[in-house]
Scaffold this motif. Sequence first.
Motif, PDB file in Angstrom:
ATOM      1  N   GLU A 119     -27.000  -6.573 -11.311  1.00 59.68           N
ATOM      2  CA  GLU A 119     -26.806  -6.151  -9.879  1.00 59.68           C
ATOM      3  C   GLU A 119     -28.030  -6.504  -9.191  1.00 59.68           C
ATOM      4  O   GLU A 119     -27.942  -6.798  -8.128  1.00 59.68           O
ATOM      5  N   LEU A 120     -29.303  -6.176  -9.898  1.00 63.44           N
ATOM      6  CA  LEU A 120     -30.493  -6.449  -9.170  1.00 63.44           C
ATOM      7  C   LEU A 120     -30.652  -7.865  -8.866  1.00 63.44           C
ATOM      8  O   LEU A 120     -31.304  -8.173  -7.890  1.00 63.44           O
ATOM      9  N   MET A 121     -30.177  -8.575  -9.737  1.00 69.67           N
ATOM     10  CA  MET A 121     -30.409  -9.957  -9.762  1.00 69.67           C
ATOM     11  C   MET A 121     -29.519 -10.401  -8.597  1.00 69.67           C
ATOM     12  O   MET A 121     -29.691 -11.712  -8.148  1.00 69.67           O
ATOM     13  N   ARG A 122     -28.294 -10.028  -8.578  1.00 72.11           N
ATOM     14  CA  ARG A 122     -27.523 -10.361  -7.286  1.00 72.11           C
ATOM     15  C   ARG A 122     -28.074 -10.205  -6.083  1.00 72.11           C
ATOM     16  O   ARG A 122     -27.778 -10.915  -5.066  1.00 72.11           O
ATOM     17  N   HIS A 123     -28.852  -9.300  -5.826  1.00 74.71           N
ATOM     18  CA  HIS A 123     -29.468  -9.181  -4.622  1.00 74.71           C
ATOM     19  C   HIS A 123     -30.803  -9.688  -4.586  1.00 74.71           C
ATOM     20  O   HIS A 123     -31.704  -8.924  -3.705  1.00 74.71           O
ATOM     21  N   ASP A 124     -31.397 -10.523  -5.626  1.00 70.90           N
ATOM     22  CA  ASP A 124     -32.648 -11.257  -5.563  1.00 70.90           C
ATOM     23  C   ASP A 124     -34.012 -10.275  -5.774  1.00 70.90           C
ATOM     24  O   ASP A 124     -34.868 -10.363  -5.114  1.00 70.90           O
ATOM     25  N   GLN A 125     -33.543  -9.177  -6.329  1.00 71.37           N
ATOM     26  CA  GLN A 125     -34.744  -8.057  -6.610  1.00 71.37           C
ATOM     27  C   GLN A 125     -35.945  -8.563  -7.543  1.00 71.37           C
ATOM     28  O   GLN A 125     -35.643  -9.278  -8.514  1.00 71.37           O
ATOM     29  N   THR A 126     -37.082  -7.986  -7.470  1.00 70.95           N
ATOM     30  CA  THR A 126     -38.187  -8.362  -8.295  1.00 70.95           C
ATOM     31  C   THR A 126     -38.083  -7.202  -9.329  1.00 70.95           C
ATOM     32  O   THR A 126     -38.224  -5.941  -9.029  1.00 70.95           O
ATOM     33  N   ILE A 127     -37.844  -7.581 -10.549  1.00 72.69           N
ATOM     34  CA  ILE A 127     -37.693  -6.751 -11.694  1.00 72.69           C
ATOM     35  C   ILE A 127     -38.843  -6.772 -12.766  1.00 72.69           C
ATOM     36  O   ILE A 127     -39.207  -7.750 -13.079  1.00 72.69           O
ATOM     37  N   LEU A 128     -38.860  -5.581 -13.438  1.00 70.19           N
ATOM     38  CA  LEU A 128     -40.037  -5.408 -14.404  1.00 70.19           C
ATOM     39  C   LEU A 128     -39.180  -4.818 -15.718  1.00 70.19           C
ATOM     40  O   LEU A 128     -38.456  -3.901 -15.793  1.00 70.19           O
ATOM     41  N   VAL A 129     -39.665  -5.494 -16.772  1.00 72.73           N
ATOM     42  CA  VAL A 129     -38.693  -5.077 -18.004  1.00 72.73           C
ATOM     43  C   VAL A 129     -39.915  -5.171 -18.959  1.00 72.73           C
ATOM     44  O   VAL A 129     -40.674  -6.141 -19.064  1.00 72.73           O
ATOM     45  N   PHE A 130     -40.193  -3.983 -19.989  1.00 68.88           N
ATOM     46  CA  PHE A 130     -40.680  -3.878 -21.420  1.00 68.88           C
ATOM     47  C   PHE A 130     -39.819  -4.125 -22.312  1.00 68.88           C
ATOM     48  O   PHE A 130     -39.481  -3.157 -22.990  1.00 68.88           O
ATOM     49  N   PRO A 131     -39.449  -5.218 -23.027  1.00 65.92           N
ATOM     50  CA  PRO A 131     -38.552  -5.682 -23.967  1.00 65.92           C
ATOM     51  C   PRO A 131     -38.766  -4.715 -25.409  1.00 65.92           C
ATOM     52  O   PRO A 131     -37.953  -4.239 -25.928  1.00 65.92           O
ATOM     53  N   GLY A 132     -40.359  -4.275 -25.604  1.00 65.83           N
ATOM     54  CA  GLY A 132     -40.387  -3.425 -26.759  1.00 65.83           C
ATOM     55  C   GLY A 132     -39.711  -1.865 -26.587  1.00 65.83           C
ATOM     56  O   GLY A 132     -39.729  -1.115 -27.630  1.00 65.83           O
ATOM     57  N   GLY A 133     -39.570  -1.557 -25.267  1.00 67.25           N
ATOM     58  CA  GLY A 133     -39.133  -0.065 -24.962  1.00 67.25           C
ATOM     59  C   GLY A 133     -40.083   0.943 -25.325  1.00 67.25           C
ATOM     60  O   GLY A 133     -41.246   0.815 -25.772  1.00 67.25           O
TER      61      GLY A 133
END
Length: 292
Positions: A121-135
């Motif tokens: 959903e965020l990508m559909r709205h072209d948002q800047t996203i931050l993720v830490f895959p290690g959790g």
Amino acid sequence: MVAESSQATVDVSAVMNHPPRVRAIKQVLGAVADGIQPVVDLWRPYVDGLHNLPADGRFLLVGNHTQGGAEAFLIPYVVRRQIGVRVRPLADRQFGQIRGLFGDLLAAFGGVVGAPETARELMRHDQTILVFPGGGREIPKFKGEEYTLRWQGRSGFARIAVENGYPIIPVGLVGGDDVYRSMTSRDSTWGRFSQALSGRFGGRQDMAMPLMRGIGPTLIPRPERMYLRFGTPVDTTTPAGVDATGWAEEVKRRTQTALEQILDDLLGLRETDPYRSLSPLGWSRAARPGSP
């Protein structure tokens, strides 16, 4: 702030449409962020690679978690200051589903539950996203695990980025794992006991906590200069004739390799920084490692 989580249903409509109370808190947080620049400048974190940030804000930041947690705040702050966009961190479900004031603060800060549907959903709205895959499992570091990535079984971020043609910006932070020093290794008596305890009461042995100390024998955080680098974008466009699933794994591998190199480079760069051992008051004069 952590990473992708389980497949449970989330309220996707709430990702982009916050209630009035959250919007009000967001305005306050924005005003605070605009006013803390002198404080951050006094703290003087080392930052480079800002030219790698796409000006349109359409990208996925992939970073490393540290024991100090500075990355969760410093990365969004620097990105907002540089290109004027709000970063949307993906939060672990156990944090993202908290209700009440803390939940409202998390939402106002931009955080959302790190489920695949919310990321899409965020990508559909072209948002800047931050993720830490290690959790969350990447936050507590036993002795010898500082600045290591724990991405085993975590490739969802790459798969969704590939699906949406979202470029990935690896971003590494050094300094946060030195705010507290771990005194025990994972295979020590305490490490085994902590893992058993974590599995018994939390259902996850990978959330075990080491014995740590800050300044002296206390838990007061050690003053450490932070070193932040934004890496070269990783292109997620699937090449012609390449299987999408295999390509997602390759994108994950390239991202992890790039981030590990960033961390190694920053650790080396920190060793040459004459300001690292100064008191925080001395950091106000610091510029770049090796500068006069």
